[in-house]
Design a protein around this motif. Structure first.
Motif, PDB file in Angstrom:
ATOM      1  N   LEU A  10       0.895  -1.177   0.021  1.00 33.63           N
ATOM      2  CA  LEU A  10       0.103  -0.099   0.187  1.00 33.63           C
ATOM      3  C   LEU A  10       0.819   1.063  -0.121  1.00 33.63           C
ATOM      4  CD1 LEU A  10      -2.673   1.528   0.311  1.00 33.63           C
ATOM      5  CD2 LEU A  10      -2.467   1.159   2.524  1.00 33.63           C
ATOM      6  N   VAL A  11       0.732   2.245  -1.067  1.00 35.36           N
ATOM      7  CA  VAL A  11       1.618   3.383  -1.101  1.00 35.36           C
ATOM      8  C   VAL A  11       0.362   4.605  -0.564  1.00 35.36           C
ATOM      9  CG1 VAL A  11       2.779   4.799  -2.656  1.00 35.36           C
ATOM     10  CG2 VAL A  11       2.953   2.242  -2.784  1.00 35.36           C
ATOM     11  N   THR A  12       0.973   5.137   0.421  1.00 37.60           N
ATOM     12  CA  THR A  12       0.220   6.462   0.812  1.00 37.60           C
ATOM     13  C   THR A  12       0.862   7.620   0.177  1.00 37.60           C
ATOM     14  OG1 THR A  12       1.628   6.934   2.733  1.00 37.60           O
ATOM     15  CG2 THR A  12      -0.252   5.531   3.032  1.00 37.60           C
ATOM     16  N   GLY A  13       0.538   8.681  -0.021  1.00 34.44           N
ATOM     17  CA  GLY A  13       0.989   9.809  -0.844  1.00 34.44           C
ATOM     18  C   GLY A  13       1.033   9.375  -2.235  1.00 34.44           C
ATOM     19  N   ALA A  14       0.124   8.719  -2.891  1.00 36.40           N
ATOM     20  CA  ALA A  14       0.412   7.789  -4.030  1.00 36.40           C
ATOM     21  C   ALA A  14       0.537   8.867  -5.330  1.00 36.40           C
ATOM     22  CB  ALA A  14      -1.004   7.018  -4.259  1.00 36.40           C
ATOM     23  N   THR A  15       0.071  10.062  -5.191  1.00 39.31           N
ATOM     24  CA  THR A  15      -0.043  10.850  -6.349  1.00 39.31           C
ATOM     25  C   THR A  15       0.937  11.936  -6.230  1.00 39.31           C
ATOM     26  OG1 THR A  15      -1.841  12.401  -5.290  1.00 39.31           O
ATOM     27  CG2 THR A  15      -2.354  10.833  -6.835  1.00 39.31           C
ATOM     28  N   GLY A  16       1.909  11.688  -4.977  1.00 38.15           N
ATOM     29  CA  GLY A  16       2.726  12.952  -4.687  1.00 38.15           C
ATOM     30  C   GLY A  16       4.028  12.860  -5.338  1.00 38.15           C
ATOM     31  N   ARG A  39      -9.026  11.389  -3.288  1.00 38.81           N
ATOM     32  CA  ARG A  39     -10.249  11.466  -4.163  1.00 38.81           C
ATOM     33  C   ARG A  39     -10.229  10.422  -5.061  1.00 38.81           C
ATOM     34  NH1 ARG A  39      -7.334  16.054  -3.912  1.00 38.81           N
ATOM     35  NH2 ARG A  39      -6.546  15.720  -5.732  1.00 38.81           N
ATOM     36  N   SER A  40     -11.426   9.825  -5.225  1.00 37.09           N
ATOM     37  CA  SER A  40     -11.640   8.726  -6.256  1.00 37.09           C
ATOM     38  C   SER A  40     -10.987   8.977  -7.562  1.00 37.09           C
ATOM     39  CB  SER A  40     -12.960   8.221  -6.103  1.00 37.09           C
ATOM     40  OG  SER A  40     -13.878   9.356  -6.455  1.00 37.09           O
ATOM     41  N   GLU A  41     -11.292  10.109  -7.999  1.00 40.75           N
ATOM     42  CA  GLU A  41     -10.782  10.612  -9.389  1.00 40.75           C
ATOM     43  C   GLU A  41      -9.436  10.388  -9.660  1.00 40.75           C
ATOM     44  OE1 GLU A  41     -11.815  14.626  -7.460  1.00 40.75           O
ATOM     45  OE2 GLU A  41     -12.650  12.468  -7.080  1.00 40.75           O
ATOM     46  N   ALA A  42      -8.644  10.349  -8.646  1.00 38.62           N
ATOM     47  CA  ALA A  42      -7.008  10.296  -8.844  1.00 38.62           C
ATOM     48  C   ALA A  42      -6.774   8.988  -9.504  1.00 38.62           C
ATOM     49  CB  ALA A  42      -6.464  10.451  -7.255  1.00 38.62           C
ATOM     50  N   GLU A  51      -4.542  -1.084  -7.567  1.00 39.98           N
ATOM     51  CA  GLU A  51      -5.808  -1.006  -6.975  1.00 39.98           C
ATOM     52  C   GLU A  51      -6.100   0.202  -5.912  1.00 39.98           C
ATOM     53  OE1 GLU A  51      -8.311  -4.372  -4.381  1.00 39.98           O
ATOM     54  OE2 GLU A  51      -6.268  -4.565  -4.410  1.00 39.98           O
ATOM     55  N   VAL A  52      -6.905   1.137  -6.285  1.00 35.02           N
ATOM     56  CA  VAL A  52      -6.952   2.079  -5.802  1.00 35.02           C
ATOM     57  C   VAL A  52      -8.069   2.251  -4.827  1.00 35.02           C
ATOM     58  CG1 VAL A  52      -7.456   4.840  -6.086  1.00 35.02           C
ATOM     59  CG2 VAL A  52      -6.290   3.532  -7.945  1.00 35.02           C
ATOM     60  N   PHE A  53      -7.610   2.917  -3.557  1.00 35.67           N
ATOM     61  CA  PHE A  53      -8.492   3.029  -2.471  1.00 35.67           C
ATOM     62  C   PHE A  53      -8.634   4.367  -1.867  1.00 35.67           C
ATOM     63  CE2 PHE A  53      -7.214  -1.309  -2.119  1.00 35.67           C
ATOM     64  CZ  PHE A  53      -8.215  -2.014  -1.794  1.00 35.67           C
ATOM     65  N   THR A  54      -9.926   4.759  -1.557  1.00 41.68           N
ATOM     66  CA  THR A  54      -9.960   6.337  -1.186  1.00 41.68           C
ATOM     67  C   THR A  54     -10.010   6.144   0.327  1.00 41.68           C
ATOM     68  OG1 THR A  54     -11.517   6.820  -3.018  1.00 41.68           O
ATOM     69  CG2 THR A  54     -11.496   8.135  -1.195  1.00 41.68           C
TER      70      THR A  54
END
Length: 292
Positions: A10-16, A39-42, A51-54
């Motif tokens: 699991l990667v937090t800060g996934a869009t950073g 945000r789910s749109e990320a 696998e994306v989790f909000t």
């Protein structure tokens, strides 16, 4: 072993700036990846295999679906400190391993020894992680090369003089991609449990010299002019917390007149030399000339 035999990370800060690269590197290594986003749109900005989790670190229970069945977590703290203990407790209940993106607050160099609320928070999270018995690795980037994008882009794009305080203060800017590569490697490669790594670039450069390197990458001279600390405070008032401004000014002041702290950790872990600031500037030259 195929991918289905490997528990996901699991990667937090996934869009950073670090987490997003960690995702790509894990996928390239054949590691299943989950991403935690606000945000789910990320999801549209992430590879299809992810696998994306909000969820939100400020709401610890929102992490539970993403943590269930995961094997490790890349933790980038992006929330107020109040929920840190509850988040770490949840990590310990679900996963075996955590790699935490911290800061070099333990480093015996004046640049890193100034009062810093973020360093205090990082130290607290490290203590919480240690108390759980989680298998952990701490990575501590020094000054990010990409900070120069936030600091100097407006003046450089406008063709103006770069005015900045403490031009003689030296640091060893580390490329975000090298930080991400170390994080990814320590998440899937054995031998890094208990590791504590300070990550820097390979050379000590003053801030004025860094501006000069960016100018070289752009093929033109960029003039540098010293700014007073009070001018710097006024420039960032209302944009950056005053505690951060005070920390930066104190760190730069303390760094004047001595070389930056430089480590070999990136090369030791990756087996390749860290990227130089000159390489980083060349690769990001268009960011200094395009956009608004």
């Amino acid at each position: 072993m195929n991918q289905t035999d490997i528990p996901p990370v699991l990667v937090t800060g996934a869009t950073g700036r670090v987490g997003r690269v960690v995702i790509d590197l894990l996928l390239h290594a054949g590691v299943p990846v989950r991403a935690l986003t606000h945000r789910s749109e990320a999801a549209a900005t992430l590879p299809a295999k992810v696998e994306v989790f909000t969820g939100d670190l400020a709401v610890p229970e929102s992490l539970d679906p993403a943590l269930k069945g995961a094997g490790a977590v890349f933790l980038v703290w992006t929330a107020p400190p109040q929920t840190a203990a509850a988040v770490v407790e949840r990590l310990a209940a679900h996963v075996r391993r955590v790699v935490f993106l911290s800061s070099p607050h333990q480093t015996p160099h004046p640049f890193f020894q100034q009062p810093n609320p973020m360093a205090v928070l990082h130290a607290d999270i490290e203590r919480l992680i240690a108390a759980t018995g989680l298998e952990s690795t701490i990575i501590r980037p020094g000054m990010f090369a990409s900070n120069s994008l936030a600091w100097w882009v407006p003046a450089i794009r406008a063709g103006e003089v770069v005015r900045w305080p403490y031009g003689a203060a030296a640091s060893a800017p580390v490329d975000d991609r090298d930080v991400a590569a170390v994080a990814a490697r320590t998440l899937y490669q054995d031998g890094h449990v208990g590791g504590d790594y300070v990550l820097t670039g390979p050379e000590s450069l003053t801030q004025a010299a860094q501006v000069g390197v960016i100018g070289d990458a752009l093929g033109r001279r960029i003039a540098f002019e010293e700014m007073t600390p009070d001018e710097f405070r006024s420039l960032w008032e209302g944009t950056v917390p005053s505690s951060v401004v005070d920390m930066l000014l104190a760190a730069w002041s303390a760094a004047v007149g001595q070389p930056a702290y430089v480590t070999t950790a990136v090369a030791d872990i990756l087996g390749t030399a860290p990227r130089t600031f000159r390489q980083w500037a060349a690769d990001h030259a268009t960011a200094f000339t395009e956009g608004s």
